[in-house]
Design a protein around this motif. Structure first.
Motif, mmCIF file in Angstrom:
data_model
loop_
_atom_site.group_PDB
_atom_site.id
_atom_site.type_symbol
_atom_site.label_atom_id
_atom_site.label_comp_id
_atom_site.label_asym_id
_atom_site.label_seq_id
_atom_site.Cartn_x
_atom_site.Cartn_y
_atom_site.Cartn_z
ATOM 1 N N GLU A 1 0.831 -1.208 0.000
ATOM 2 C CA GLU A 1 0.000 0.000 0.000
ATOM 3 C C GLU A 1 0.863 1.255 0.000
ATOM 4 N N THR A 2 1.971 1.220 0.749
ATOM 5 C CA THR A 2 2.879 2.372 0.795
ATOM 6 C C THR A 2 3.560 2.573 -0.546
ATOM 7 N N ARG A 3 4.041 1.483 -1.117
ATOM 8 C CA ARG A 3 4.697 1.581 -2.430
ATOM 9 C C ARG A 3 3.740 2.157 -3.473
ATOM 10 N N GLN A 4 2.511 1.695 -3.458
ATOM 11 C CA GLN A 4 1.536 2.170 -4.441
ATOM 12 C C GLN A 4 1.198 3.633 -4.210
ATOM 13 N N ARG A 5 1.184 4.058 -2.930
ATOM 14 C CA ARG A 5 0.901 5.453 -2.622
ATOM 15 C C ARG A 5 1.974 6.371 -3.203
ATOM 16 N N VAL A 6 3.232 5.934 -3.135
ATOM 17 C CA VAL A 6 4.331 6.709 -3.718
ATOM 18 C C VAL A 6 4.178 6.788 -5.243
ATOM 19 N N LEU A 7 3.885 5.660 -5.854
ATOM 20 C CA LEU A 7 3.737 5.648 -7.308
ATOM 21 C C LEU A 7 2.560 6.501 -7.758
ATOM 22 N N ASP A 8 1.466 6.447 -6.998
ATOM 23 C CA ASP A 8 0.296 7.262 -7.340
ATOM 24 C C ASP A 8 0.604 8.749 -7.213
ATOM 25 N N ALA A 9 1.343 9.101 -6.166
ATOM 26 C CA ALA A 9 1.707 10.507 -5.972
ATOM 27 C C ALA A 9 2.593 10.998 -7.111
ATOM 28 N N ALA A 10 3.536 10.161 -7.517
ATOM 29 C CA ALA A 10 4.420 10.537 -8.623
ATOM 30 C C ALA A 10 3.634 10.726 -9.907
ATOM 31 N N ALA A 11 2.662 9.830 -10.146
ATOM 32 C CA ALA A 11 1.853 9.929 -11.362
ATOM 33 C C ALA A 11 1.006 11.200 -11.358
ATOM 34 N N LYS A 12 0.398 11.535 -10.207
ATOM 35 C CA LYS A 12 -0.447 12.740 -10.127
ATOM 36 C C LYS A 12 0.362 14.012 -10.301
#
Length: 344
Positions: free
Chosen positions: A43-54
């Motif tokens: 969940e943490t890894r995905q949160r970082v990737l989502d933030a980078a994408a946004k």
């Protein structure tokens, strides 16, 4: 998303990604670099990737490469681009490399006289961090890569005494094809290979003779032919074998579908019907097998898995210094189609 990023006034930084994801900058950095040893919650890894994408964040790969003294590039040299097996290996290896933020450089070498200088040019000046080796007619190539301390992995090839290869099992697959044909009542089997001095030809011939001996049959050298993977050449080789044999074969194992197709044409030219009078099976599947009339029975190997594992294994060795092992993918299947019939 902050207004300044929407308007493109500022370029998003790693600090911004970390703040948006609620993690430390070092964690965001390791996630964005695809570090294999990083242990965090998904969940943490995905949160970082989502933030980078946004935010539209893109890592500065050049700065990262300079800092770590890497190119983040792999090289692969193949003898044939249009071969379905190599095409699948390249595509899956490239996909795996991209997922790990690496590039894959593809070069074509002469399959009969592999260009050792081609490999040398890939690695000189630190052009790539590692090499996927698919041509090993010259063992000196591997020695040179070792001398240069270039990480390398043999792909669908192997060398005695060499640690670090990943292959499919041509030998066992071919042996089981022979056993399958014998179970259908065939006792006189021919084999038409690609060049027998090459790795694939040697392994398939080994499997062919192994399968015959398992079934209590004696290999007949008069029923073994080779060609340079040419359609017309395969037709002529088959006709020579069939006409010259006092006891003609009832089934033939062909190295690939091009050879199988050529042989079927050769068989028809001397009045043989496939599969009623001659069964034909290819030891390597391709789209041609399904387009042919009759559709050609063929062996299917996990080349997609092979390419993916090869790229990941090599990248792990580059990044973590892990030792590469010899891996044999034993999974394969015989796709039964219209070119084989039973004599029972």
């Amino acid at each position: 998303m902050p207004e300044q990023f929407r308007k493109g006034v500022l370029v998003p930084r790693l600090d911004d990604v970390a703040a948006a994801a609620g993690v430390a900058r070092s964690t965001a950095s390791r996630v964005m670099s695809g570090e294999a040893t990083l242990t965090i919650r998904e969940e943490t890894r995905q949160r970082v990737l989502d933030a980078a994408a946004k935010l539209g964040y893109r890592p500065d790969t050049r700065a990262r490469a300079l800092r770590l003294k890497r190119t983040y590039a792999l090289g692969i040299v193949v003898p044939e681009i249009d071969n379905p097996a190599f095409g699948t290996i390249i595509r899956s290896a490239q996909k795996a490399a991209i997922e790990r933020r690496y590039s894959l450089f593809i070069s074509l070498a002469d399959k009969d006289q592999p260009d050792t200088a081609l490999y040398r040019r890939l690695v000189e000046g630190k052009g790539v961090d590692g090499v996927l080796v698919t041509t090993i007619s010259d063992p000196g190539l591997v020695d040179e890569l070792r001398r240069r301390s270039i990480k390398h992995l043999l792909v669908n090839r192997e060398l005695e005494g060499h640690q670090g290869s990943i292959i499919v099992d041509y030998v066992e697959a071919t042996a089981q094809v022979v056993e399958h044909l014998v179970m259908l009542g065939h006792r006189r089997l021919a084999f038409i290979s690609g060049p027998l001095h090459q790795y694939a030809g040697q392994k398939r011939l080994e499997g062919f003779t192994k399968g015959l001996r398992r079934c209590g049959l004696v290999p007949d050298e008069q029923l073994i032919g080779e060609c340079n993977y040419g359609w017309a050449e395969a037709a002529e080789v088959f006709k020579r074998i069939y006409v010259a044999s006092a006891a003609p074969p009832s089934a033939v194992c062909a190295a690939n579908t091009t050879i199988a197709s050529g042989m079927i044409a050769g068989a028809r030219s001397i009045g043989l019907e496939v599969p009623d009078e001659l069964s034909v099976i290819s030891l390597l599947d391709s789209p041609l097998a399904l387009m042919h009339v009759p559709a050609i029975s063929a062996v299917q190997f996990p080349f997609e898995e092979l390419g993916r594992l090869a790229a990941n294994e090599l990248i792990d060795a580059i990044e973590n210094g892990s030792e590469m092992e010899n891996v044999r993918l034993e999974r394969f299947r015989i796709a039964e189609r219209g070119s084989v019939s039973s004599l029972r």
